[in-house]
Motif scaffolding. Structure first.
Motif, short mmCIF file in Angstrom:
data_model
loop_
_atom_site.label_atom_id
_atom_site.label_comp_id
_atom_site.label_asym_id
_atom_site.label_seq_id
_atom_site.Cartn_x
_atom_site.Cartn_y
_atom_site.Cartn_z
N GLN A 20 0.85 -1.18 0.00
CA GLN A 20 0.00 0.00 0.00
C GLN A 20 0.89 1.24 0.00
N THR A 22 1.60 5.31 -0.13
CA THR A 22 1.04 6.62 0.22
C THR A 22 2.10 7.68 -0.06
N GLN A 23 1.72 8.93 0.13
CA GLN A 23 2.62 10.03 -0.16
C GLN A 23 2.41 11.18 0.83
N LYS A 51 -7.58 12.66 8.64
CA LYS A 51 -6.26 13.11 8.19
C LYS A 51 -6.29 14.63 8.13
N THR A 64 0.73 13.40 6.15
CA THR A 64 1.42 12.16 5.77
C THR A 64 0.41 11.06 5.46
N ASP A 65 0.90 10.01 4.81
CA ASP A 65 0.10 8.82 4.49
C ASP A 65 -1.16 9.16 3.69
#
Length: 787
Positions: A20, A22-23, A51, A64-65
């Motif tokens: 998985q 994420t960025q 988030k 994040t994520d």
């Protein structure tokens, strides 16, 4: 293809096992008017409100994520209008850096809603002083639109009121004005033509030197722009460059129409906020030609290279210093021996041509926040253009025997200083003022040999001059729905010792449910092309320069605008405009000549003994129906209906060279998710139909005598070319890896292989007129890696 395969394998091997991915999404938030960084602003991911983060004392934030794909972010703050940023592309190969500005609410709010209108940030321009005829664009659009080739100018031809009838160049016609009537601005600095093969007497070229990988969200204007923009009559590209990643080194490799490219960005040393961003590019057209792909230049191979860069350094808590620039060089040998009469070619069988161009632009910008209400921006700039062109006549019986018949050398050095002040009195009143001084040194020489015997000196002048511009503009927000921007722009040209004081006003009403109304008026002026001032008048006493006293070309512009937000992601916009041009240079003796038609040809058209007594008028209606990118689908339909006419010193009203009368564009696209990761397959289609340009009938007898094509001036622009038609299709694929992104695309240019006329030329050997046709079907592959 071996190179592409090698890059792909190398790229793939550095990836780890799929997981998985994420960025990070980060950025900065500031006040729209004062430019003050805002603390305590809430930034939320719309699809997952858990988030959430707050901006710090410097206005910086980090999330994040964040999942890959197109994401929407909601920005809220007490006392400010909420904002929604839609369709932000999050990929594995690059962190996302957002620059956000918020507008203070006129209502005193103790709490804010968590949600924001989905369309509130869809088309929000950078400059809060813009009222009408303005649109923002970003790097995603320059890459996504079929036919754009990563070029802001080519992308702009999709917008209402903007026309291009040239497959091989990116000159743009805005509302019936010459391509030369627009302004290019980079980071607040007025810049010269930023294109490869961009001649001094034009504002376009074959390939843009502007690298789309560096362009941040920017503004494009098509008329009645506010007082801070001057020395332009039609439109403005106000370009912004993004900062490099100040926390992580990132890289990009790319191959496409614009060349082989490599880029890098990342932090500098241990200084917080310091970053570098650099991209270099070298042309790939020689590779395409070796593969048998024709791109409209016959056997000639365009060669070019360029460099774009920006270095950003934070000074203390309130200061920021940046160094930015563009450098480019281009050349091409167009030889008679390589001419293909059955194909498409710039050249012919009776001449050799050797164009050489070099451009460099550099700027140093310092921004400082004096206090919570006031900010200043000081810019120093330098630009240099060097244009060389040689043409030889070729003996048809002995192709190795040539006679020089045209030679020019144009060198321009410009030194610039810019100072802008932003001050916010309160939520209702804000002020922007500034001054710009451009000092230009020039060396211009242009010689033509008639039939290889008689020498004609067209330009022969060395000198310098200054152009000073100053402005002030005030924004008054009467309510949250009604605002007015008024201002004055002043400019003084030392060359002819002329000046101009120009009032500007814009009004916008955002009310009546989903309707927005706007009105703008402006008096605008522009100096003439430097080649016009330096045109030689030969007398018995020596060379004279009878055009150096010419004043500005001036115009009154009026615009009425209506924008109907049909749905949250769909709007219909109509604009009605009228432009009256006056003080246009025309000849003293009665003739059809007017400088309003300059820019229709890349070869300089020069006349001496000009006076500011010509007039012109442009009026029309622009219509835009647009669906912003939503649920993987978007479209943009535009139509323009206009008239562009002028009057020379003979007093007769005629069509200008740019009076196409009607333009229709259809652009649409769809994206599909492929596989478990956020891999994307995309399709984009563009269809354009433009009314034909007007030409003057060729005077055969005069052309035989002169050796160059001559026109019947009494019938200037009385013949209309066939309508221009072009269709482009682009297919793309984006693959996400663990720490990188790969993008593949194929841009099928002019898929119907329509043969549009490029220009007419005089065949000095056969003594007849030939039509030169533009680029036919042209497939452009594209490969890009970010990691």
């Amino acid at each position: 293809m071996k190179i592409v395969f090698f890059l792909f394998i190398t790229f793939y091997l550095v990836q780890t096992k799929a997981q998985q991915v994420t960025q990070i999404v980060k950025g900065n938030v500031s006040d729209e008017a004062s430019k003050q960084s805002l603390q305590g602003v809430t930034i939320r991911l719309a699809s997952n409100l858990s988030k959430t983060t707050l901006s710090d004392s410097s206005g910086n934030f980090k999330l994040t994520d964040i999942p890959l794909g197109r994401q929407r972010f909601i920005i809220t703050a007490v006392g400010y209008e909420p904002l929604s940023l839609n369709n932000i592309i999050v990929t594995a190969g690059k962190e996302v850096d957002l620059t956000i500005s918020l507008r203070e609410s006129l209502m005193n709010l103790d709490v804010v809603e968590i949600t924001a209108n989905e369309n509130s940030g869809g088309r929000k321009v950078n400059n809060d002083m813009l009222s009408v005829s303005a649109r923002t664009f970003n790097m995603d659009e320059t890459k996504r639109y079929a036919g754009s080739l990563g070029d802001p100018a080519r992308m702009a031809t999709n917008f209402a009121g903007v026309v291009s009838t040239n497959d091989t160049r990116n000159d743009i016609i805005i509302r019936g004005n010459s391509p030369n009537a627009m302004l290019w601005q980079l980071e607040g600095l007025n810049i010269p033509n930023p294109n490869h093969f961009g001649s001094l007497n034009s504002m376009g070229g074959s390939v843009s030197m502007l690298n789309s990988n560096l362009i941040d969200q920017s503004d494009f204007m098509t008329g009645a722009f506010p007082a801070q923009y001057g020395n332009a009559l039609s439109g403005v590209f106000d370009l912004k460059l993004r900062n490099g990643n100040s926390e992580k080194h990132e890289f990009v490799t790319q191959m496409g129409f614009n060349g082989f490219e490599g880029g890098a960005e990342g932090p500098i040393g241990n200084s917080k906020g310091a970053s570098y961003l650099i991209n270099a590019r070298y042309s790939t057209l020689s590779l395409f030609q070796n593969l048998g792909i024709e791109f409209g230049t016959g056997g000639a191979t365009p060669e070019y290279m360029d460099l774009n860069y920006k270095i950003n350094y934070r000074i203390g808590k309130h200061g920021n210093l940046s160094l930015f620039g563009i450098w480019g060089r281009s050349s091409m040998d167009i030889l008679a021996s390589e001419y293909d009469p059955e194909g498409q070619s710039y050249g012919n069988e009776y001449s050799n041509r050797y164009p050489r161009y070099q451009t460099s632009i550099s700027g140093l910008s310092y921004k400082y926040q004096l206090n919570k209400k006031t900010a200043i921006n000081f810019i120093l700039g330098y630009s240099r253009t060097n244009e060389q062109f040689d043409r030889d006549s070729v003996n048809q019986e002995n192709i190795n025997q040539t006679i020089p018949d045209w030679h020019w050398r144009f060198k321009i050095n410009k030194f610039s200083g810019v100072l802008h002040l932003h001050h916010k009195f309160n939520a209702k009143h804000s002020l922007v003022a500034g001054i710009t001084e451009d000092f230009t040194n020039y060396t211009l020489f242009n010689r033509r040999m008639r039939h290889g015997i008689s020498e004609m000196i067209l330009n022969n002048r060395n000198g310098d001059f200054g152009l000073m511009q100053a402005f002030t503009q005030w924004k008054f927000r009467m309510t949250d729905h009604f605002s007015m921007v008024s201002g004055l722009h002043y400019q003084y040209l030392s060359l002819s010792q002329t000046n101009s004081l120009e009032p500007r006003i814009g009004v916008k009403y955002e009310g009546l449910g989903s309707h927005v109304f706007g009105f703008a008026y402006g008096l605008h002026s522009q100096m003439n092309n430097i080649l016009t001032y330096a045109t030689v008048t030969t007398t018995a006493a020596g060379n004279r320069y009878t055009n150096e006293s010419l004043g500005f070309i001036r115009s009154h512009q009026f615009i009425l605008s209506h924008n109907w937000n049909i749905r949250s992601n769909t709007h219909l916009k109509t604009e009605l405009y009228f432009q009256r041009l006056f003080d246009v240079p025309v000849t003293k003796a009665p003739s059809s000549f007017s400088t309003l038609n300059l820019g229709a040809e890349t070869i300089p058209v020069l006349r001496d003994n000009l006076i500011n007594e010509g007039v012109g008028r442009n009026y029309g209606l622009d219509i835009t129906l647009e669906r912003l990118f939503n649920k993987g689908f978007y479209y943009l339909l535009t139509g323009s209906f206009f008239s562009s006419r002028y009057q020379g010193s003979d007093g007769i009203w005629r069509n200008t060279a740019f009076n196409m009368k009607n333009v229709f564009n259809l652009l649409g696209g769809k994206e599909w998710k492929v596989g478990k990761q956020e891999n994307i397959f995309g399709l984009s289609v563009k269809v354009s139909r433009v009314g034909g340009r007007y030409l003057s009938p060729v005077d055969i007898a005069s052309s035989v005598i002169d050796g160059e094509i001559q026109y019947e001036e009494t019938r200037a622009y009385s013949l209309q070319q066939p309508a221009y038609f072009r269709a482009d299709v682009k297919v793309s694929y984006r693959k996400e890896f663990t720490r990188a992104t790969m993008e593949l695309a194929l841009d099928l240019q002019n898929v119907t292989d329509n043969k549009n006329i490029f220009r007419q030329e005089w065949n000095a050997q056969q003594l007849n007129v030939i039509n030169v046709y533009q680029q036919g079907f042209f497939p452009v592959p594209f490969v890009r890696f970010t990691f």
